[in-house]
Design an enzyme around this catalytic site. Structure first.
Site, PDB file in Angstrom:
ATOM      1  N   VAL A 217      20.501  11.869-100.799  1.00 18.73           N
ATOM      2  CA  VAL A 217      19.684  12.900-101.427  1.00 18.73           C
ATOM      3  C   VAL A 217      18.188  12.652-101.271  1.00 18.73           C
ATOM      4  CG1 VAL A 217      19.454  11.872-103.737  1.00 18.73           C
ATOM      5  CG2 VAL A 217      19.653  14.368-103.495  1.00 18.73           C
ATOM      6  N   TYR A 218      17.776  11.491-100.829  1.00 19.74           N
ATOM      7  CA  TYR A 218      16.351  11.230-100.630  1.00 19.74           C
ATOM      8  C   TYR A 218      15.831  12.098 -99.485  1.00 19.74           C
ATOM      9  CZ  TYR A 218      17.051   7.005-103.489  1.00 19.74           C
ATOM     10  OH  TYR A 218      17.363   6.122-104.501  1.00 19.74           O
TER      11      TYR A 218
END
Length: 337
Positions: A52-53
């Site tokens: 998700v980064y």
């Protein structure tokens, strides 16, 4: 940099980890590569990221760096995570067998590797039975795509449930916990840290500097401005200025500053050393926007705190204990200690 065992696995990792949440956002690709170079040159091995980064961009940047150093890639202990929505799509989230299986493959593709060393559930998923998640992680381990499984951002009962279900079902064990932990956030010591010590889990703390508060960048008489996390967004997440600017916080900051001045080191070095020396902690996760920030934080390997310094930091940072159950249980067990 010294090496420490990852819980009871027998694997060794560096005493500090490099967090890559800044990659592709505060740190562009060339800067991110320099951060990885600096960390590696200092003896760092544990690199932590998550799908998700920046919607996978952090993993892609790590992958492009690994591609330039194939001979040295084997020295990197690579950790990633899944749980939160990718590209805002609720069907590409959670810890179901379907999504964990897909997320592992997606991370491997972005990273350009055939396996990761540690794959972690980024948080609890109340929609998915934990047994299903553990079975999916076990599939990935048996397929050679993942070496070890861990959890992040869970409560004590959730982590214990996962540990026991994996054990009794004969699945790949849970070997690590990645919690928020710092001088400002010590509530994990009530249940999670004792659990990790009892079960032999590695503790990989995120937010070791309290999102910058323990580096001395914020002051009680001056609201943050400029190119800092809170200067750009004072209401940002867990470190929001009005939420964290309490008397306890300023007392802790003042004590960290006193110890830092005594040793002639940056405040961040003191906060990191205290955390790295806590029972059960394997490797605090460092985040950095610049090589200069990272280089300064790596100085923690040269500092040792004496008992008086540690005791003073312990006292000022001890969180108030809720009267029930923790306070009462402590009183009722004093005679057995």
């Amino acid at each position: 940099m010294q090496l420490r065992p990852l819980g009871r696995t027998g694997a060794l990792v560096s005493e500090l980890a490099l967090g890559t949440m800044t990659f592709g956002k505060e740190a562009d690709e060339p800067t991110s590569h320099r951060l990885l170079d600096e960390f590696s040159a200092a003896g760092g091995t544990l690199v932590d990221t998550a799908d998700v980064y920046q919607d996978g961009r952090s993993e892609e940047i790590i992958g492009s760096w690994l591609a330039t150093r194939p001979a040295g890639a084997r020295d990197v202990f690579l950790a990633t995570k899944c749980r939160f929505p990718m590209h805002g799509d609720p069907t590409r989230a959670g810890l179901s067998r379907r999504w964990v299986t897909q997320a592992v493959d997606d991370s491997l593709r972005r990273l350009g590797v055939d396996h990761v060393d540690l794959f972690q559930a980024h948080a609890w998923d109340p929609l998915t039975p934990v047994g299903e998640t553990l079975a999916a992680l076990d599939d990935a381990v048996r397929a050679g795509k993942v070496r070890y499984a861990g959890f992040s951002n869970v409560t004590g009962w959730q982590l214990q449930r996962a540990v026991l279900e994996a054990r009794h079902a004969g699945l790949a064990p849970v070997v690590s916990l990645q919690p928020q932990y710092s001088l400002l956030v010590r509530e994990v010591e009530w249940e999670l840290i004792p659990l990790c010590l009892d079960e032999g889990l590695a503790v990989l703390p995120w937010g070791p500097l309290g999102q910058g508060w323990l580096s001395g960048k914020y002051r009680a008489d001056e609201r943050p401005t400029g190119a800092t996390r809170l200067g750009e967004d004072p209401d940002r997440g867990v470190e929001a200025y009005d939420k964290r600017a309490t008397g306890r916080t300023w007392d802790i900051v003042a004590e960290v500053e006193r110890v830092a001045q005594q040793h002639g080191v940056p405040m961040a070095t003191v906060a990191l050393r205290w955390l790295a020396d806590r029972p059960g902690v394997t490797a605090p996760i460092l985040g950095a926007r610049t090589v200069e920030q990272l280089r300064a934080n790596l100085g923690v390997t040269e500092l040792r705190l004496d008992e008086a310094d540690t005791a003073a930091l312990d006292r000022v940072s001890a969180p108030p204990t809720p009267s029930y159950p923790y306070g009462l249980v402590a009183e009722m067990t004093e005679d057995r200690l």
